[in-house]
Design a protein around this motif. Structure first.
Motif: not given
Length: 789
Positions: A55, A241-243, A490
């Motif tokens: 993330e 937050k994001n992959p 990340p």
């Protein structure tokens, strides 16, 4: 016979402090479980990190316009002192709430098409694809309201560079389809096109998911955090937050863009309504102006008039100023009438502003009314009509509307009075020009109407241009300070933290399991467990052994168990130093069967015999005899036959054991009344014979918890060895030897520990073990099972 003072009693000390080293060594014995736990935890952490999507944190900073963040516009600031506007602050929390609103996020999802997601199918998990990484683009030809409510998925796999097949969620697979060909499905008509026709990978299976717009918007709304960057400032920080980092950047960028777009739309409501009003008035005035112009043309033609003005110039010169005043007054009256009609016909709409009414109160109230109506509509997006703030604004709007209506009434009344006065002055001047033809007067009336309408027409054209300019220069609410961006590193999962936690868990889980096991363990493991409760002296500790022989002591053995029996012999001689009889009687007993007292009696006899002493081993445990079984003897006569038959002599039942170089008086058959036989006096003859012919008489007696045989005979003993088997006896049963010692029921009682596990840190530290107990062998256990022992 009173219990003699034991010379080893001086070995006892006061209560010892906690032995931390012993505790540590107890856990270190199970180091393999700790190693296994750490290895498994690290492997689990590696697999978790391997298959958990990374993330990324993306942030953006915006500056909210000062007028939006707090304070009233300058046009409405005069109403603050009157208390008509309620709270004068538009709290910045309102703007934060708008940024978090679901409707705003739904617009972003629609704009980016986030309700359609693409994933590459993997062996363990699915990896999300976005934008340029998507190998196939699915075009949905019908994006109606039902499209944004669908919840389904399907997969696409290329067969060749030009064809593919589609598999739905229920397992149905279509025939081969050509890229770009229209395909009818249960979720609508679609076309599938490759992102790059030159690079179509036939091995890729792409999963496409359609999710309801509402659910997707709510999901992304929860991911976004909107907070003040600094207290008492108008700077707002947006984080997500994001992959997929690129998707997160697009979401924040379009969120700010959509927020500014709606803010501009709200700000332009007044201008748009004003433009509509002006255009409507211009259309009406154009018709009136055309009618008046045609009237002038008809009047002059019918009366054959050419230059009336030059002819009546002198007479009308003095009247020009009054006429101009009348024109202005009629213009104001027309505007007031228009405003009154618009106000009556449009109750909840914005009031046209800056039309040129010379009444200051009406203009100011109109501006205030428009600002309050905009504020009410803006707040109503995130609230309801019953909210106290909305109701307060409704009350103020009603009050302002009443004030505007009353102001227009007053204005029209004052204009009417002024017009009457001006017309009265005009009539006075007209009386002076009586020589002017009737046609001239009629023409003047027509011309006056023409001038009024033309002036109003030109005025509205000017206002339309001014309003268009104001619409063109409307600024957005939010200024982008930092564009959406994030690090390539990340933020989740935190690899170092997870590995550290895995190491801790790998250590703590075995530790907790062992701690609970030790906490629930009620077995006697070491001599210290005995010393804590039983204050009797310790005669020795016998380690376990792997030997299959019952007699493990011989003159050529130098191993650990042989040395432990030699140490036992030394301790016994020291403990019996005060006994004056040349022959010593040693009783060996225990709490329970299978604690190894017969094995110890055999080897004690053997080690004493090694010192050139004559030893007699008596098997007095007539209830569960083991001597014959241990030594594979087939003797038919034993102690029980002697006790029952007066004709049998002691020498008749004594047999020499050549391997150990000592004599044995075995137990014989199991009698029905062992206690009565032992009390009939014949056993005294056995002991008397033993004392007369041997240096040591070792008596293997019955366990004290099971029967009373030992207690009946104990007064004959010079020394009582109380056997406690490690890892077998329950600690709660230590109260039996404790009471026997405290009550002096066994003469010269000493503790003999048996089956000490040297590998687990108990005893002397030898690396040997044995599995013999009271008539049973213990099977060898694997290292991974021994911790359960």
């Amino acid at each position: 016979m009173q219990q003699q003072e034991n010379p080893l009693n001086y070995l006892f000390l006061d209560e010892e402090p906690m032995d931390y080293r012993a505790i540590i060594e107890k856990y270190l014995y199970h180091w393999k479980w700790f190693a296994l736990g750490i290895v498994l935890a690290v492997v689990a952490a590696f697999l978790y990190l391997r298959y958990t999507p990374n993330e990324y944190l993306v942030t953006s900073a915006i500056l909210i316009d000062d007028e939006t963040a707090g304070g009233l516009p300058s046009e409405l600031s005069a109403f603050e002192d009157l208390g008509l506007m309620g709270s004068t602050k538009k709290q910045i929390e309102t703007e934060i709430g708008l940024l978090k609103s679901r409707s705003l996020m739904e617009d972003v999802v629609k704009e980016l098409g986030l309700n359609v997601a693409y994933f590459r199918k993997g062996r363990v998990r699915e990896a999300e694809l976005y934008r340029n990484n998507v190998p196939f683009k699915v075009n949905f030809l019908s994006k109606d309201s039902l499209f944004y409510q669908r919840d389904t998925s399907f997969s696409i796999q290329a067969i060749s560079a030009t064809t593919y097949f589609l598999k739905t969620s229920d397992g149905t697979t279509t025939s081969a389809k050509v890229f770009g060909e229209k395909l009818a499905t249960k979720f609508g008509d679609i076309t599938v096109t490759p992102a790059d026709v030159q690079q179509v990978n036939v091995e890729d299976e792409i999963i496409v998911t359609l999710s309801p717009l509402k659910n997707v918007a709510e999901g992304y709304g929860k991911m976004i955090t909107v907070d003040l960057l600094y207290k008492k400032s108008s700077l707002i920080e947006l984080t997500i937050k994001n992959p997929v980092k690129l998707k997160a950047i697009d979401i924040l960028t379009h969120l700010v863009h959509q927020y500014n777009k709606e803010a501009i739309t709200d700000k332009n409501l007044i201008g748009n309504n004003t433009a509509t009003f002006i255009n409507e008035r211009l259309a009406v005035i154009e018709q009136d102006l055309s009618t008046v112009d045609k009237g002038v043309e008809t009047f002059k033609s019918s009366n054959q008039l050419t230059d009336i003005i030059s002819e009546a110039g002198i007479a009308l010169e003095s009247n020009a100023e009054v006429e101009k005043k009348v024109v202005d007054l009629y213009t104001q009256l027309k505007l007031a009438n228009y405003m009154g009609e618009y106000l009556a016909a449009n109750e909840d709409k914005l009031i046209p502003a800056n039309l040129g009414l010379k009444d200051g109160s009406v203009s100011a109230n109109s501006t205030s009314y428009n600002e309050l109506l905009l504020e009410r509509n803006r707040l109503l997006k995130g609230s309801s009509a019953k909210h106290p703030v909305i109701q307060n604004l409704d009350a103020q709007l009603s009050q302002l509307r009443t004030s505007i209506s009353q102001g227009l009434v007053n204005l029209k009344s004052s204009l009417s009075i002024a017009i009457k006065d001006a017309e009265q002055q005009e009539r006075r001047f007209n009386s002076k020009i009586g020589a002017v033809p009737k046609q001239e007067r009629e023409f003047r009336d027509i011309q006056r109407q023409q001038q009024i309408i033309e002036t109003l027409y030109l005025y509205l054209l000017q206002k339309r241009e001014e309003n268009a300019i104001s619409l063109a220069v409307t600024v957005p609410n939010a200024k982008i300070i930092d564009a959406a961006d994030g690090s390539n590193i990340p933020v989740s999962p935190k690899r170092k933290v997870i590995y550290v936690v895995a190491l801790l868990l790998g250590f703590l889980v075995p530790f907790v399991v062992l701690y609970i096991r030790f906490l629930l363990d009620n077995k006697v493991h070491s001599i210290k467990d005995v010393e804590h409760q039983v204050k009797a002296p310790i005669a020795g500790e016998i380690p376990n052994t792997k030997s299959e022989h019952k007699v493990v002591v011989s003159d050529n053995h130098q191993d650990a168990i042989s040395e432990s029996f030699r140490m036992l012999r030394t301790n016994i001689n020291f403990m019996l130093a005060g006994v004056k009889d040349p022959s010593k009687v040693i009783f060996i007993t225990s709490t329970l069967p299978t604690e190894g007292k017969t094995f110890l009696a055999l080897n004690l006899a053997a080690v004493l015999a090694l010192s050139n002493k004559k030893v007699l081993l008596v098997g007095a445990d007539v209830r569960k005899p083991k001597l014959n079984e241990y030594l594979n003897l087939n003797e038919k006569l034993g102690l029980t036959q002697f006790l029952m038959d007066d004709t049998i002599k002691v020498p008749d039942i004594i047999h020499h054991f050549a391997e150990g170089n000592f004599d044995i008086l075995s137990s014989g058959v199991v009698p029905p009344n062992p206690s009565e036989l032992l009390m009939n006096g014949r056993f005294d003859e056995v002991l008397a014979y033993g004392k007369a012919h041997y240096d040591y008489v070792i008596v293997d007696t019955a366990p004290v918890k099971m029967v009373t045989d030992t207690m009946l005979l104990s007064h004959h003993a010079n020394l009582c060895l109380y056997v406690i088997r490690a890892n077998y006896l329950d600690k709660r049963l230590l109260e039996i030897p404790e009471n026997l010692y405290n009550e002096k029921r066994l003469p010269n009682m000493a503790i003999l520990m048996n089956d000490i596990n040297i590998e687990r840190g108990y005893g002397y530290g030898y690396g040997y073990s044995y599995g013999y107990g009271y008539g049973e062998n213990l099977p060898k256990k694997s290292w991974w099972k021994r911790w359960l022992h």
